[in-house]
Scaffold this motif. Structure first.
Motif, PDB file in Angstrom:
ATOM      1  N   SER A 248       0.829  -1.203   0.000  1.00  0.00           N
ATOM      2  CA  SER A 248       0.000   0.000   0.000  1.00  0.00           C
ATOM      3  C   SER A 248       0.861   1.250   0.000  1.00  0.00           C
ATOM      4  CB  SER A 248      -0.903  -0.001   1.236  1.00  0.00           C
ATOM      5  OG  SER A 248      -1.615   1.207   1.341  1.00  0.00           O
ATOM      6  N   GLY A 249       0.545   2.153  -0.924  1.00  0.00           N
ATOM      7  CA  GLY A 249       1.272   3.416  -1.006  1.00  0.00           C
ATOM      8  C   GLY A 249       2.500   3.372  -1.867  1.00  0.00           C
ATOM      9  N   LEU A 250       3.042   2.193  -2.125  1.00  0.00           N
ATOM     10  CA  LEU A 250       4.242   2.080  -2.953  1.00  0.00           C
ATOM     11  C   LEU A 250       3.835   2.035  -4.417  1.00  0.00           C
ATOM     12  CD1 LEU A 250       7.358   1.698  -2.753  1.00  0.00           C
ATOM     13  CD2 LEU A 250       6.944  -0.756  -2.989  1.00  0.00           C
ATOM     14  N   PRO A 251       4.288   2.946  -5.242  1.00  0.00           N
ATOM     15  CA  PRO A 251       3.799   3.046  -6.633  1.00  0.00           C
ATOM     16  C   PRO A 251       4.483   2.094  -7.597  1.00  0.00           C
ATOM     17  CG  PRO A 251       5.309   4.830  -6.187  1.00  0.00           C
ATOM     18  CD  PRO A 251       5.193   4.056  -4.905  1.00  0.00           C
ATOM     19  N   TYR A 252       4.578   0.835  -7.219  1.00  0.00           N
ATOM     20  CA  TYR A 252       5.051  -0.210  -8.127  1.00  0.00           C
ATOM     21  C   TYR A 252       4.016  -1.324  -8.120  1.00  0.00           C
ATOM     22  CZ  TYR A 252       9.499   2.217  -8.058  1.00  0.00           C
ATOM     23  OH  TYR A 252      10.467   3.166  -8.183  1.00  0.00           O
ATOM     24  N   ARG A 771     -12.430   7.146  -0.332  1.00  0.00           N
ATOM     25  CA  ARG A 771     -12.031   5.983  -1.115  1.00  0.00           C
ATOM     26  C   ARG A 771     -11.686   4.836  -0.175  1.00  0.00           C
ATOM     27  NH1 ARG A 771      -6.188   5.935  -3.978  1.00  0.00           N
ATOM     28  NH2 ARG A 771      -6.016   3.739  -4.528  1.00  0.00           N
ATOM     29  N   VAL A 772     -12.150   3.633  -0.548  1.00  0.00           N
ATOM     30  CA  VAL A 772     -11.853   2.440   0.226  1.00  0.00           C
ATOM     31  C   VAL A 772     -11.028   1.496  -0.639  1.00  0.00           C
ATOM     32  CG1 VAL A 772     -12.799   0.438   1.425  1.00  0.00           C
ATOM     33  CG2 VAL A 772     -13.951   2.647   1.597  1.00  0.00           C
ATOM     34  N   VAL A 773      -9.929   1.024  -0.100  1.00  0.00           N
ATOM     35  CA  VAL A 773      -9.047   0.078  -0.779  1.00  0.00           C
ATOM     36  C   VAL A 773      -9.042  -1.231   0.012  1.00  0.00           C
ATOM     37  CG1 VAL A 773      -6.696  -0.373  -1.578  1.00  0.00           C
ATOM     38  CG2 VAL A 773      -7.600   1.956  -1.625  1.00  0.00           C
ATOM     39  N   PHE A 774      -9.243  -2.344  -0.691  1.00  0.00           N
ATOM     40  CA  PHE A 774      -9.187  -3.662  -0.043  1.00  0.00           C
ATOM     41  C   PHE A 774      -8.519  -4.650  -0.976  1.00  0.00           C
ATOM     42  CE2 PHE A 774     -10.867  -7.961   0.233  1.00  0.00           C
ATOM     43  CZ  PHE A 774     -10.629  -8.279   1.563  1.00  0.00           C
ATOM     44  N   TYR A 775      -7.643  -5.464  -0.437  1.00  0.00           N
ATOM     45  CA  TYR A 775      -7.107  -6.582  -1.206  1.00  0.00           C
ATOM     46  C   TYR A 775      -6.681  -7.705  -0.260  1.00  0.00           C
ATOM     47  CZ  TYR A 775      -2.832  -3.711  -0.489  1.00  0.00           C
ATOM     48  OH  TYR A 775      -1.835  -2.921   0.021  1.00  0.00           O
ATOM     49  N   THR A 776      -6.732  -8.933  -0.795  1.00  0.00           N
ATOM     50  CA  THR A 776      -6.347 -10.091  -0.008  1.00  0.00           C
ATOM     51  C   THR A 776      -4.833 -10.159   0.122  1.00  0.00           C
ATOM     52  OG1 THR A 776      -6.502 -11.396  -2.038  1.00  0.00           O
ATOM     53  CG2 THR A 776      -8.375 -11.453  -0.560  1.00  0.00           C
ATOM     54  N   GLY A 777      -4.399 -10.904   1.098  1.00  0.00           N
ATOM     55  CA  GLY A 777      -2.975 -11.040   1.334  1.00  0.00           C
ATOM     56  C   GLY A 777      -2.303 -11.922   0.298  1.00  0.00           C
ATOM     57  N   SER A 788      -3.697 -24.964   7.407  1.00  0.00           N
ATOM     58  CA  SER A 788      -4.851 -24.473   6.650  1.00  0.00           C
ATOM     59  C   SER A 788      -4.695 -23.012   6.240  1.00  0.00           C
ATOM     60  CB  SER A 788      -6.133 -24.632   7.475  1.00  0.00           C
ATOM     61  OG  SER A 788      -6.058 -23.867   8.668  1.00  0.00           O
ATOM     62  N   THR A 789      -3.706 -22.351   6.783  1.00  0.00           N
ATOM     63  CA  THR A 789      -3.486 -20.942   6.462  1.00  0.00           C
ATOM     64  C   THR A 789      -2.597 -20.831   5.241  1.00  0.00           C
ATOM     65  OG1 THR A 789      -3.659 -20.378   8.798  1.00  0.00           O
ATOM     66  CG2 THR A 789      -2.671 -18.741   7.339  1.00  0.00           C
ATOM     67  N   SER A 790      -3.139 -20.266   4.166  1.00  0.00           N
ATOM     68  CA  SER A 790      -2.379 -20.213   2.917  1.00  0.00           C
ATOM     69  C   SER A 790      -1.994 -18.802   2.499  1.00  0.00           C
ATOM     70  CB  SER A 790      -3.178 -20.858   1.784  1.00  0.00           C
ATOM     71  OG  SER A 790      -4.416 -20.177   1.597  1.00  0.00           O
ATOM     72  N   ARG A 791      -2.556 -17.781   3.140  1.00  0.00           N
ATOM     73  CA  ARG A 791      -2.254 -16.405   2.766  1.00  0.00           C
ATOM     74  C   ARG A 791      -2.040 -15.548   4.000  1.00  0.00           C
ATOM     75  NH1 ARG A 791      -2.988 -14.720  -2.476  1.00  0.00           N
ATOM     76  NH2 ARG A 791      -3.866 -16.300  -3.873  1.00  0.00           N
ATOM     77  N   LEU A 792      -1.315 -14.486   3.795  1.00  0.00           N
ATOM     78  CA  LEU A 792      -1.162 -13.481   4.843  1.00  0.00           C
ATOM     79  C   LEU A 792      -2.472 -12.732   5.015  1.00  0.00           C
ATOM     80  CD1 LEU A 792       2.373 -12.103   3.908  1.00  0.00           C
ATOM     81  CD2 LEU A 792       1.805 -13.634   5.797  1.00  0.00           C
ATOM     82  N   PRO A 793      -2.667 -12.043   6.107  1.00  0.00           N
ATOM     83  CA  PRO A 793      -3.929 -11.324   6.339  1.00  0.00           C
ATOM     84  C   PRO A 793      -4.226 -10.293   5.260  1.00  0.00           C
ATOM     85  CG  PRO A 793      -2.697 -11.519   8.379  1.00  0.00           C
ATOM     86  CD  PRO A 793      -1.784 -11.999   7.291  1.00  0.00           C
ATOM     87  N   ALA A 794      -5.541 -10.076   5.010  1.00  0.00           N
ATOM     88  CA  ALA A 794      -5.975  -9.083   4.026  1.00  0.00           C
ATOM     89  C   ALA A 794      -5.708  -7.676   4.550  1.00  0.00           C
ATOM     90  CB  ALA A 794      -7.459  -9.271   3.713  1.00  0.00           C
ATOM     91  N   PHE A 795      -5.786  -6.706   3.639  1.00  0.00           N
ATOM     92  CA  PHE A 795      -5.506  -5.308   4.004  1.00  0.00           C
ATOM     93  C   PHE A 795      -6.618  -4.409   3.487  1.00  0.00           C
ATOM     94  CE2 PHE A 795      -3.901  -1.167   2.594  1.00  0.00           C
ATOM     95  CZ  PHE A 795      -3.384  -0.668   3.787  1.00  0.00           C
ATOM     96  N   PHE A 796      -6.966  -3.404   4.249  1.00  0.00           N
ATOM     97  CA  PHE A 796      -7.878  -2.373   3.774  1.00  0.00           C
ATOM     98  C   PHE A 796      -7.429  -1.037   4.327  1.00  0.00           C
ATOM     99  CE2 PHE A 796      -9.576  -2.387   7.973  1.00  0.00           C
ATOM    100  CZ  PHE A 796     -10.236  -1.172   8.119  1.00  0.00           C
ATOM    101  N   ARG A 797      -7.830   0.009   3.640  1.00  0.00           N
ATOM    102  CA  ARG A 797      -7.565   1.357   4.144  1.00  0.00           C
ATOM    103  C   ARG A 797      -8.637   2.292   3.618  1.00  0.00           C
ATOM    104  NH1 ARG A 797      -3.465   2.301  -0.423  1.00  0.00           N
ATOM    105  NH2 ARG A 797      -4.317   4.166  -1.465  1.00  0.00           N
ATOM    106  N   VAL A 798      -8.786   3.445   4.242  1.00  0.00           N
ATOM    107  CA  VAL A 798      -9.724   4.483   3.835  1.00  0.00           C
ATOM    108  C   VAL A 798      -8.945   5.761   3.608  1.00  0.00           C
ATOM    109  CG1 VAL A 798     -11.731   5.859   4.475  1.00  0.00           C
ATOM    110  CG2 VAL A 798     -11.647   3.436   5.083  1.00  0.00           C
ATOM    111  N   LEU A 821      -4.077   9.822   2.981  1.00  0.00           N
ATOM    112  CA  LEU A 821      -3.965   8.436   2.548  1.00  0.00           C
ATOM    113  C   LEU A 821      -3.834   7.555   3.781  1.00  0.00           C
ATOM    114  CD1 LEU A 821      -1.938   6.981  -0.386  1.00  0.00           C
ATOM    115  CD2 LEU A 821      -1.542   6.052   1.893  1.00  0.00           C
ATOM    116  N   ASN A 822      -4.661   6.530   3.867  1.00  0.00           N
ATOM    117  CA  ASN A 822      -4.691   5.607   5.002  1.00  0.00           C
ATOM    118  C   ASN A 822      -5.052   6.335   6.296  1.00  0.00           C
ATOM    119  OD1 ASN A 822      -4.559   3.273   6.516  1.00  0.00           O
ATOM    120  ND2 ASN A 822      -2.324   3.093   6.460  1.00  0.00           N
ATOM    121  N   ALA A 823      -6.228   6.979   6.278  1.00  0.00           N
ATOM    122  CA  ALA A 823      -6.707   7.657   7.485  1.00  0.00           C
ATOM    123  C   ALA A 823      -7.057   6.679   8.589  1.00  0.00           C
ATOM    124  CB  ALA A 823      -7.938   8.507   7.142  1.00  0.00           C
ATOM    125  N   THR A 824      -7.249   5.408   8.255  1.00  0.00           N
ATOM    126  CA  THR A 824      -7.539   4.384   9.268  1.00  0.00           C
ATOM    127  C   THR A 824      -6.280   3.888   9.962  1.00  0.00           C
ATOM    128  OG1 THR A 824      -7.558   2.807   7.429  1.00  0.00           O
ATOM    129  CG2 THR A 824      -9.688   3.577   8.238  1.00  0.00           C
TER     130      THR A 824
END
Length: 858
Positions: A248-252, A771-777, A788-798, A821-824
Motif C-alpha cells: 500500500s502506497g508504494l507506486p510499483y 475511497r476504500v481500498v481492499f485486497y487479499t494477502g 490451513s493458512t495459505s495467505r497473509l492477512p488481508a488489508f484495507f484502508r480508507v 492516505l490511510n486515514a484508518t
C-alpha cells in the motif's frame, strides 16, 4: 514525498410493478428527448455579442435539420451585460464558421432552462481545442463544454492564412415537455426512424475511439477528485482494474500478473525510465502538463513495444493560446507550472517542476533519515507554417535516500537515482489526411547502489510516428525507432565477494542497441464494427548477443447496440531481460536466457449506462515464457514437515543443515537455532550469508520462469466531476509460476483487489471524497503448525479528501485541499516471521500520508 509513520433477499407483484415503472419511465424519457424541439425550445448554440475579437459572426451556421442544434430563437434578448451586436473583427480576419454541430443533449436529472456561455478556442484545422464555460452552472456547463469540443468549424483566417481564433458562443438548454403517459398495453411507442438516440456516445477528445486493449482512462480533472492520489494523474494507475499493488502506497505494481520491471511508462511516445519518486512519492511529471493517463494491461496497440507486461501512457496537454499557470504548496513539497504564447500565438514556452523539503519532517520522526527529490519539465514549440511545428521537450528527476551515521561526515547512501531527457520534435500535418512526427532524443540515467558502486546509461535515440487516412474507412498508423545505450558500471575499490562478482557480471559495462518498426490499420467497414490488425518487429543486441521479437497484434470493437460494445484484444509481446523494478540505468546485459515473451488476450463488454456513466467488464488471460521475475522464482513449501522443521531450500528452511534432520526424510531440514529466520535464509543468525542469502538472491535474478495470469475485471465509473461521481474497480485473478516442473501461486498474487471511491459536490465550491481500498494477502509459506493458512492477512484502508475553492475574477482560482492516505492507520502484513513455535505475520506501518496544501491557478 511520502510521510510513512512507522510504529511499526412473495413480493413478486410489487417488484414487477416497480420494474415496469422504471422501464416505462426510461423509454418514455427517451421518446420525449428524441422528439424534434418545437419553436423556441430545444438546445441551441447562439452567437454571443461578447465583444471578443475575432468573435462568432451573427449566426452560427444553421445545423442540419433534425439535429437538435439550431440558431437561437429570433428576437431573443441578448444576455445581460452584453452589447447589442458583436464587434467587428480586425481587418483581414475572417471569423470561424460552424460546419458540424452534433446534438447537445439536455442533461439527465436537470430541471428548467439554462444558457451557458463558453469561450471556445478554434484551432487552425477547425477543431475545437478548448471550450471553457465563463461560469459554472452544473450539470449544464459540464455537458455544454464536453459536446462543444466535438463541433467542427471552418477555421478563421487572416489574409487567407488559417489562424487560431477565440470566440464566444452560447448553448441554450430548454427543458423538454413532460412525456405523455404510457399506453396500457405497450410500455412506450417505438422510436421514430431517423431521430437521434437518447444518449450520444461519448467522444474521445483525441478524435479516435478508445483502443480495445485499454482498460481505463482518467483525465486530470477527474484524478483531482480521487482521494489518495494527491491530484497526480499517474498515481491514479493503482485504482484501475488489473493492477495489483505490492505494498500500500508504494507506486510499483503487478499488472495482470506481470512484475513491475515489465511495465512500460510513456509520455507522448517518449519512454520514461522511472515514473515515481522514491518511496511512496509523486510522479516525476508535474500534473499540469498531463491531460490524460491510459492503462493498457495487455493486447495494446503496435505503437507500444519491448515490454511483456502492461503499458502506462500519458498524454501531454497541448499548448494553449493564452498565458496560464498553477502552483501547489503541500506539507512535503512545492510545485509550479507556467506557460505563455509568443510571436502572436505561433509559439509557446512552458516550464514546470517540483521540489521536496522533507528534511524538517524526518527530523521529527526519523532524525537519521535523509529523503530528497526534485523534478523539472520544459517545453518550447514554434509553428513554422500552418502545417509544420518544431518543439523541444526536456525533463529530469532526482531522488536520494540516505542515512546519517554518528561520527561519519558523509551520509550512507541507501538509494540514489536521477535521469534527464532532451527530446527534439518535428510535426508535420499531411493535409487533412494525417500527421507525421520525427523525434531525436538524448538522455542520461544514473543510479547509486552504495557509496562506491554506481551505474550510468548514456543514450541516443530517434523515432518516427505517422498516421494517414487512406480512405474514410481506413486509417494507417506506422512508425519506427532506434536507440543506443552505453552503460558504465563503477564498482569502487571495495572487494567483492562471490555473490557480488556474480551480480556484477549480470550488469556489465557495455553498449546495447535496439531497433524497431511497427504498423497497424484501423478498419471500419461499418459503423458498428472496427478491427485493428497490426504487427511490430524489434531487434535487440547486447554484448555480442542478438535476438528478434515479432509481435502480431489484433483488436476489435463490435457495437451491438447504441449502448453496448464488445471489445477484444490479443497480441504477443517480447522484452529483454529486466530487473525486478524499474531503476534508471540498471538493466541486465547479454540477453541471457533469451527474450521474455507474453501472450496477452482479453474480451470485454462496454456499456454506456448514462451520458456520464460507463461500465466495463473484461475477461483476460496472459501466458508468460522465460520471464525475469525474481520475486516469483520461489516455489511454495510442501506441507510435510513436523513442527520445528521446514522444507530445505525454502523461506524457513535451514539451508546450512545436513540432509534429513528434523524428520520428514530428505525433504525437511534440521531444526534451526532458536530465534528468527534471518534475511539470508540461513537459519536465523546471519551465518552463511555469503553462500546462502546473497547467492540465493543473485540466483533469483538469473532464474527464468513460466507463468500465467487469468481473471475478470470490472470497472464502473460515473464522471468524478459530476455533482456526485465515483468509480468501482474490482479485479478477481490468479497468477501462477512454473519453475523446475512445479506450478505454484505467484509470490505477489492477490485474489481480490477492490477500489471504491465517491466524490461529492457539497455546494458553495466545497467538494469532498472518500475511497476504500481492499485486497487479499499474498501467499504465505506453509506453516506446519497452521497448515490451513495459505495467505497473509488481508488489508484495507480508507482515504479522505476535502477541498474548498475560491474563484478569483474570471480566470483565477485558489483552493485549500486536505487529503489523507490511510486515514484508518491500518498496518499491512508483508512477510512471515518463523520461529520454533511456528510462523506469524510480520506487519509494517502504518504507511500513512496526511497532507494539507494550497493550490491555485490562472
Amino acid at each position: 514525498m511520502t510521510l510513512p509513520i512507522p510504529f511499526a433477499e412473495s413480493r413478486a407483484t410489487v417488484v414487477g410493478a416497480l420494474a415496469l415503472l422504471v422501464v416505462a419511465w426510461l423509454l418514455a424519457s427517451r421518446v420525449a428527448l428524441a422528439q424534434p424541439a418545437p419553436s423556441g425550445s430545444g438546445v441551441a448554440p447562439a452567437p454571443s455579442a461578447s465583444g471578443l475579437a475575432p468573435t462568432s459572426a451573427p449566426g452560427v451556421a444553421p445545423a442540419p435539420s433534425g439535429s437538435g442544434v439550431a440558431p437561437a430563437p429570433s428576437g431573443s434578448a441578448p444576455p445581460a451585460g452584453s452589447s447589442a451586436a458583436p464587434s467587428a473583427p480586425p481587418p483581414g480576419v475572417v471569423v470561424p464558421k460552424l460546419v458540424t454541430a452534433p446534438d447537445v443533449p439536455y442533461p439527465e436529472g436537470a430541471k428548467g432552462d439554462a444558457t451557458v456561455a463558453l469561450t471556445v478556442v478554434v484551432a487552425k484545422d477547425g477543431t475545437v481545442r478548448e471550450a471553457t464555460p465563463t461560469e459554472e452552472n452544473k450539470p449544464f456547463s459540464d455537458v455544454a463544454a464536453e459536446k462543444v469540443k466535438t463541433f467542427v468549424y471552418e477555421p478563421a483566417t487572416r489574409n487567407g492564412v488559417p489562424i487560431v481564433a477565440k470566440i464566444r458562443i452560447e448553448i441554450v438548454f430548454r427543458e423538454p415537455p413532460p412525456p405523455p403517459p404510457p399506453p396500457r398495453v405497450a410500455l412506450a411507442p417505438p422510436l421514430p426512424k431517423g431521430l437521434p438516440p437518447m444518449v450520444i456516445e461519448q467522444v474521445d477528445v483525441r478524435g479516435l475511439r478508445a483502443e480495445a486493449g485499454r482498460t481505463a482512462s482518467l483525465s486530470r480533472a477527474e484524478v483531482r477528485q480521487v482521494p489518495g492520489t494527491f491530484g497526480d494523474p499517474f498515481r491514479a494507475v493503482e485504482i484501475m482494474p488489473g493492477v495489483t499493488p505490492i505494498v500500500s502506497g508504494l507506486p510499483y505494481f503487478f499488472i495482470r500478473g506481470a512484475p513491475p520491471g515489465n511495465v512500460g511508462y510513456f509520455l507522448d511516445g517518449l519512454r520514461v525510465p522511472v515514473l515515481f519518486h522514491v518511496g511512496a512519492g509523486p510522479s516525476v511529471i508535474h500534473p499540469a502538463l498531463v491531460k490524460q493517463v491510459d492503462l493498457y494491461p495487455g493486447g495494446y496497440p503496435a505503437r507500444f513495444g519491448r515490454f511483456a507486461g502492461g503499458i502506462v501512457a500519458g498524454e501531454m496537454q497541448d499548448p494553449l493560446e493564452r498565458p496560464h499557470g498553477e502552483f501547489n504548496l503541500r506539507l512535503f513539497d512545492v510545485g509550479a507550472f507556467a506557460e505563455t504564447p509568443f510571436a502572436d500565438g505561433r509559439g509557446s514556452v512552458a516550464v514546470g517542476g517540483r521540489y521536496s523539503y522533507t528534511g524538517a519532517l524526518f527530523s521529527l520522526f526519523s532524525p537519521s533519515t535523509i529523503l530528497d527529490y526534485w523534478d523539472y519539465q520544459g517545453r518550447a514549440t514554434f509553428d513554422l507554417t500552418p502545417d509544420d511545428r518544431i518543439s523541444v521537450f526536456a525533463m529530469g528527476s532526482y531522488d536520494f535516500l540516505g542515512q546519517t551515521i554518528e561520527g561519519v561526515d558523509e551520509p550512507l547512501t541507501l538509494f540514489g537515482a536521477e535521469f534527464h531527457r532532451l527530446d527534439f520534435r518535428y510535426d508535420h500535418r499531411i493535409g487533412n489526411r494525417g500527421r507525421l512526427r520525427s523525434a531525436f532524443t538524448l538522455g542520461i540515467d544514473k543510479s547509486r547502489i552504495s557509496q562506491e558502486r554506481n551505474t550510468r546509461d548514456r543514450l541516443i535515440g530517434t523515432r518516427t510516428d505517422m498516421e494517414y487516412r487512406l480512405s474514410p474507412e481506413m486509417l494507417l498508423r506506422a512508425g519506427s525507432d532506434a536507440q543506443i545505450d552505453s552503460y558504465d558500471v563503477q564498482t569502487g575499490q571495495a572487494d567483492l565477494g562471490p555473490s557480488g562478482s556474480t551480480l556484477l557480471s549480470l550488469f556489465p559495462s557495455r553498449a546495447d542497441f535496439v531497433l524497431g518498426a511497427r504498423a497497424d490499420v484501423v478498419l471500419t467497414p461499418s459503423p458498428r464494427f472496427e478491427v485493428v490488425p497490426g504487427i511490430r518487429a524489434d531487434l535487440f543486441a547486447s554484448q555480442g548477443a542478438t535476438a528478434v521479437g515479432i509481435d502480431p497484434r489484433l483488436a476489435t470493437r463490435t457495437k451491438v447496440s447504441d449502448r453496448v460494445s464488445v471489445l477484444a484484444a490479443a497480441g504477443l509481446a517480447h522484452q529483454a531481460p529486466a530487473f525486478v523494478v524499474p531503476v534508471p540505468g540498471f538493466t541486465p546485459g547479454g540477453i541471457r536466457g533469451g527474450l521474455q515473451k507474453a501472450v496477452q488476450q482479453s474480451l470485454g463488454l462496454e456499456l454506456a449506462v448514462m451520458t456520464d456513466t460507463t461500465v466495463t467488464a473484461t475477461l483476460f488471460h496472459n501466458g508468460f515464457f522465460d520471464m525475469s521475475d525474481p520475486l516469483g522464482a520461489t516455489a511454495p513449501q510442501p506441507p510435510s514437515c513436523p513442527p520445528g522443521a521446514f522444507p530445505r531450500g525454502t523461506l524457513a528452511g535451514d539451508r546450512g543443515a545436513g540432509g534429513g534432520g528434523g524428520g520428514g526424510g530428505g525433504t525437511c531440514g534440521a531444526r534451526f537455532p532458536q530465534g528468527t529466520i534471518g534475511t539470508d535464509r540461513s537459519g536465523g543468525g546471519g551465518q552463511g550469508s555469503e553462500t546462502s542469502g546473497n547467492s540465493l538472491a543473485v540466483s533469483a535474478l538469473e532464474v527464468r520462469t513460466r507463468g500465467r495470469s487469468y481473471g475478470m475485471e470490472l470497472f464502473l465509473k460515473k464522471r468524478l466531476t459530476s455533482r456526485v461521481g465515483g468509480f468501482f474497480s474490482y479485479t478477481l485473478s490468479r497468477s501462477t509460476r512454473t519453475f523446475e516442473n512445479r506450478e505454484y501461486t505467484a509470490t505477489f498474487d492477490r485474489t481480490h483487489v477492490l477500489n471504491v471511491a465517491l466524490a461529492f459536490d457539497l455546494g458553495r465550491n466545497w467538494r469532498a471524497g472518500t475511497r476504500v481500498v481492499f485486497y487479499t494477502g499474498v501467499p504465505q509459506a506453509t506453516d506446519p503448525s497452521a497448515p490451513s493458512t495459505s495467505r497473509l492477512p488481508a488489508f484495507f484502508r480508507v482515504d479522505l479528501r476535502l477541498e474548498k475553492r475560491w474563484n478569483i475574477g474570471k480566470t483565477a482560482w485558489l483552493s485549500v485541499v486536505a487529503e489523507w492516505l490511510n486515514a484508518t492507520l491500518t498496518k499491512e502484513s508483508i512477510a512471515q516471521n518463523c520461529t520454533l513455535a511456528g510462523c506469524t505475520a510480520t506487519y509494517i506501518g502504518p504507511v500513512t500520508i496526511p497532507s494539507i496544501g494550497l493550490e491555485g491557478g490562472i
